[in-house]
Design a protein around this motif. Structure first.
Motif, PDB file in Angstrom:
ATOM      1  N   CYS A   1       0.864  -1.173   0.000  1.00 12.24           N
ATOM      2  CA  CYS A   1       0.000   0.000   0.000  1.00 12.24           C
ATOM      3  C   CYS A   1       0.905   1.229   0.000  1.00 12.24           C
ATOM      4  O   CYS A   1       1.615   1.484   0.977  1.00 12.24           O
ATOM      5  CB  CYS A   1      -0.893   0.014   1.228  1.00 12.24           C
ATOM      6  SG  CYS A   1      -1.943  -1.451   1.412  1.00 12.24           S
ATOM      7  N   HIS A  56      -6.499   2.436   2.046  1.00 13.22           N
ATOM      8  CA  HIS A  56      -6.071   1.231   1.346  1.00 13.22           C
ATOM      9  C   HIS A  56      -6.955   0.068   1.794  1.00 13.22           C
ATOM     10  O   HIS A  56      -7.226  -0.085   2.995  1.00 13.22           O
ATOM     11  CB  HIS A  56      -4.614   0.897   1.663  1.00 13.22           C
ATOM     12  CG  HIS A  56      -3.642   1.951   1.248  1.00 13.22           C
ATOM     13  ND1 HIS A  56      -3.158   2.046  -0.037  1.00 13.22           N
ATOM     14  CD2 HIS A  56      -3.068   2.978   1.942  1.00 13.22           C
ATOM     15  CE1 HIS A  56      -2.318   3.073  -0.117  1.00 13.22           C
ATOM     16  NE2 HIS A  56      -2.256   3.655   1.066  1.00 13.22           N
ATOM     17  N   LEU A  66      -7.487  -4.213   1.274  1.00 18.83           N
ATOM     18  CA  LEU A  66      -6.979  -5.491   0.778  1.00 18.83           C
ATOM     19  C   LEU A  66      -7.943  -6.603   1.175  1.00 18.83           C
ATOM     20  O   LEU A  66      -8.449  -6.634   2.309  1.00 18.83           O
ATOM     21  CB  LEU A  66      -5.600  -5.794   1.356  1.00 18.83           C
ATOM     22  CG  LEU A  66      -4.441  -4.882   0.942  1.00 18.83           C
ATOM     23  CD1 LEU A  66      -3.198  -5.212   1.755  1.00 18.83           C
ATOM     24  CD2 LEU A  66      -4.151  -5.021  -0.543  1.00 18.83           C
TER      25      LEU A  66
END
Length: 587
Positions: A114, A121, A123
């Motif tokens: 990131c 961010h 994920l």
């Protein structure tokens, strides 16, 4: 204060909520890695003799429990958490703010990088999670002036208006459980003239089933739509006609910040698999020749500059502190805030939406013009715009400040092209708000012409912007304090609204040992108000201006020129500042 239906206390993203979230703020294991040997020593599998840090505070801040002000190049974080998901679910990891490059490891496995300290961010860690899950972050920061830094120093000491660094996690970390097919993103574009809301929607997973959207204003159902999913990305348009309003639509404004609640329900095989709550404000910002308009009515901006520092927390604030700042600005009669060189916690935008405070979003500056600078800023800026575009309070985008990082822009074609590129990129991403190319001076392509001037008296400010003498309005360039031009290169004035977006910055003489302010210090609160009143009178007497922005909300470290001190204690009565603001047009 009435919250939206989407509101969940301490949720990092109040405009887009599911109840299935877990906040990971609190104690984490932490280690400095001065020699960058952590990878070789296997820190991703567990830290050796770690300290404990309180997330989301950066290690430089006292509230972190570390209070180490050295700007370390590499740091590591570790936390072991309980995670339980079914075969029909995904687990998303969100980092609201991590500065600057973050490697994410889950149970010792590298998941992703990131990059960028000023946007969220996300994920998908489903594949790597176990009942007991070890999260490890390796975060690299430094003094690189090609990365967006904002007000973080790039020398080993604080100086001028640049402050201690921020390394690593400084905003919330959280988990969110979603179904395998879930609502990933929705973009809202209000159209108040046609009483409709345009939505661009993105679904992750198999685009099957239906999406139901319920729109409420307070307790009244305004619209319900059901869409059959056939594609991952699609467009919808909703009729927002509101029979409980005489003009058939509740507009959002600082005076009346009406919001419509949105509930998205994604269903597959008859099951309500994903439910997201959100909200939207129906409003329009535009410029028309020299006039700034909100909802087709003239808008006069009465703003305060805010750098978003919170004493011992540095760049990090609690939800209560963010809400209190918005309330303080409103109490002083401001209708807007220029968030300076910082992308604030998402909960600030929420309270600005709910309480009615216009916000300028400003790209934190880099300070060296290289090819890497261009890549770093463009990549992060597009994420910042996407993250904030749905907030009705956000009214303008600022892509550069005072030629920082593009110091030769007056004659340097590449630098001029860079700000022009950012201007056009921003309008491509969002064509509904003004874009400011270089706040303060040396503008290129810009929807507002903004100027900074710390002249101390009525006479100095009035003379500086006597456009009958200086010719800005007739298409010529004008001097700023004898050193800066209003426009770069061959760019000239094109009937944009004019904003004095920095002035004031007054400090008390008694604070001189702590730091500095602009110009000569004042002795008493009465002196302060008299000086500020004279400066504001010069703006009020000039019909060319469409608004102003006072420096600044609070003291920040060595800068002691706030209306409030770092603890948010007023230096002069709040009602006195409100009286000065109220002397200007209401809109």
């Amino acid at each position: 204060m009435k919250h939206t239906r989407s509101y969940i206390e301490n949720h990092p993203r109040p405009q887009w909520t599911r109840p299935t979230f877990v906040l990971l703020d609190g104690p984490w294991s932490f280690a400095f890695d001065k020699d960058d040997i952590g990878r070789k020593k296997g820190y991703m599998h567990g830290l050796e003799a770690p300290d404990t840090i309180l997330v989301p505070y950066a290690h430089q801040s006292p509230k972190s429990g570390i209070a180490n002000q050295n700007d370390s190049a590499v740091v590591w974080y570790e936390k072991i958490i309980d995670t339980s998901i079914t075969d029909t679910q995904r687990l998303l990891l969100h980092l609201e703010g991590s500065d600057y490059e973050t490697e994410v490891y889950v149970n010792g496995v590298y998941v992703g990088l990131c990059k960028g300290g000023y946007h969220r961010h996300t994920l998908d860690i489903t594949t790597y999670a176990r009942t007991k899950t070890r999260l490890v972050f390796r975060i690299k920061d430094g003094m690189d002036a090609t990365q967006p830094r904002g007000k973080q120093r790039w020398m080993p000491y604080a100086y001028e208006c640049f402050y201690l660094g921020t390394t690593g996690l400084y905003k919330s970390v959280w988990l969110e459980t979603v179904p395998k097919t879930y609502l990933k993103h929705a973009r809202y574009t209000p159209d108040i003239d046609h009483f409709k809301l345009d939505l661009d929607i993105e679904v992750a997973g198999l685009p099957e089933g239906t999406l139901k959207i319920d729109v409420h204003h307070e307790d009244t159902l305004i619209h319900q739509a059901v869409h059959t999913l056939t594609r991952e990305r699609f467009h919808l348009s909703l009729d927002m006609t509101t029979d409980t309003q005489t003009m058939k639509l509740f507009h959002w404004s600082p005076e009346q910040p009406h919001l419509y609640d949105l509930t998205f329900t994604l269903s597959q095989q008859g099951q309500s698999d994903d439910v997201v709550r959100s909200y939207v404000g129906m409003r329009r910002i535009e410029t028309r020749n020299t006039i700034l308009l909100l909802n087709n009515q003239p808008l006069y901006l009465k703003m305060v500059l805010d750098q978003g520092y919170f004493g011992a927390g540095h760049l990090t604030a609690t939800e209560g502190e963010l809400a209190e700042d918005v309330k303080l600005m409103k109490q002083m009669g401001f209708n807007g805030v220029r968030k300076h060189e910082k992308i604030e916690d998402g909960r600030f935008a929420y309270y600005a939406d709910v309480l009615g405070l216009l916000v300028w979003i400003e790209m934190p500056s880099a300070y060296e013009f290289r090819e890497d600078t261009v890549h770093n800023i463009i990549e992060e800026w597009r994420q910042i715009v996407r993250q904030h575009v749905n907030h009705p309070a956000v009214m303008a985008w600022v892509v550069m400040n005072e030629s920082w990082g593009v110091y030769g822009i007056k004659s340097h074609k590449k630098m001029q092209h860079f700000t022009e590129t950012l201007y056009h990129l921003t309008h491509t991403l969002d064509g509904t708000r003004p874009v400011i190319s270089n706040d303060g001076w040396e503008h290129t392509k810009s929807d507002l012409v903004t100027m900074h001037n710390y002249a101390e008296s009525y006479a100095e400010l009035a003379s500086a912007y006597d456009f009958s003498k200086h010719g800005l309005l007739s298409g010529h360039r004008t001097q700023h304090m004898q050193t800066k031009l209003a426009f770069a290169g061959t760019h000239t004035y094109d009937n944009q609204p004019l904003i004095l977006s920095e002035f004031g910055g007054i400090a008390f003489k008694k604070d001189a040992e702590k730091g500095w302010g602009y110009g000569h210090g004042v002795q008493t609160p009465e002196d302060y108000l008299n000086k500020l009143s004279g400066q504001m009178q010069a703006i009020r007497d000039n019909p060319a201006f469409s608004g102003y922005c006072i420096t600044q909300l609070t003291d920040v470290q060595q800068e002691v020129n706030g209306l409030l001190d770092e603890a948010r204690q007023p230096k002069v009565p709040l009602e006195a500042i409100k009286k000065l603001n109220d002397a200007f047009p209401k809109r």
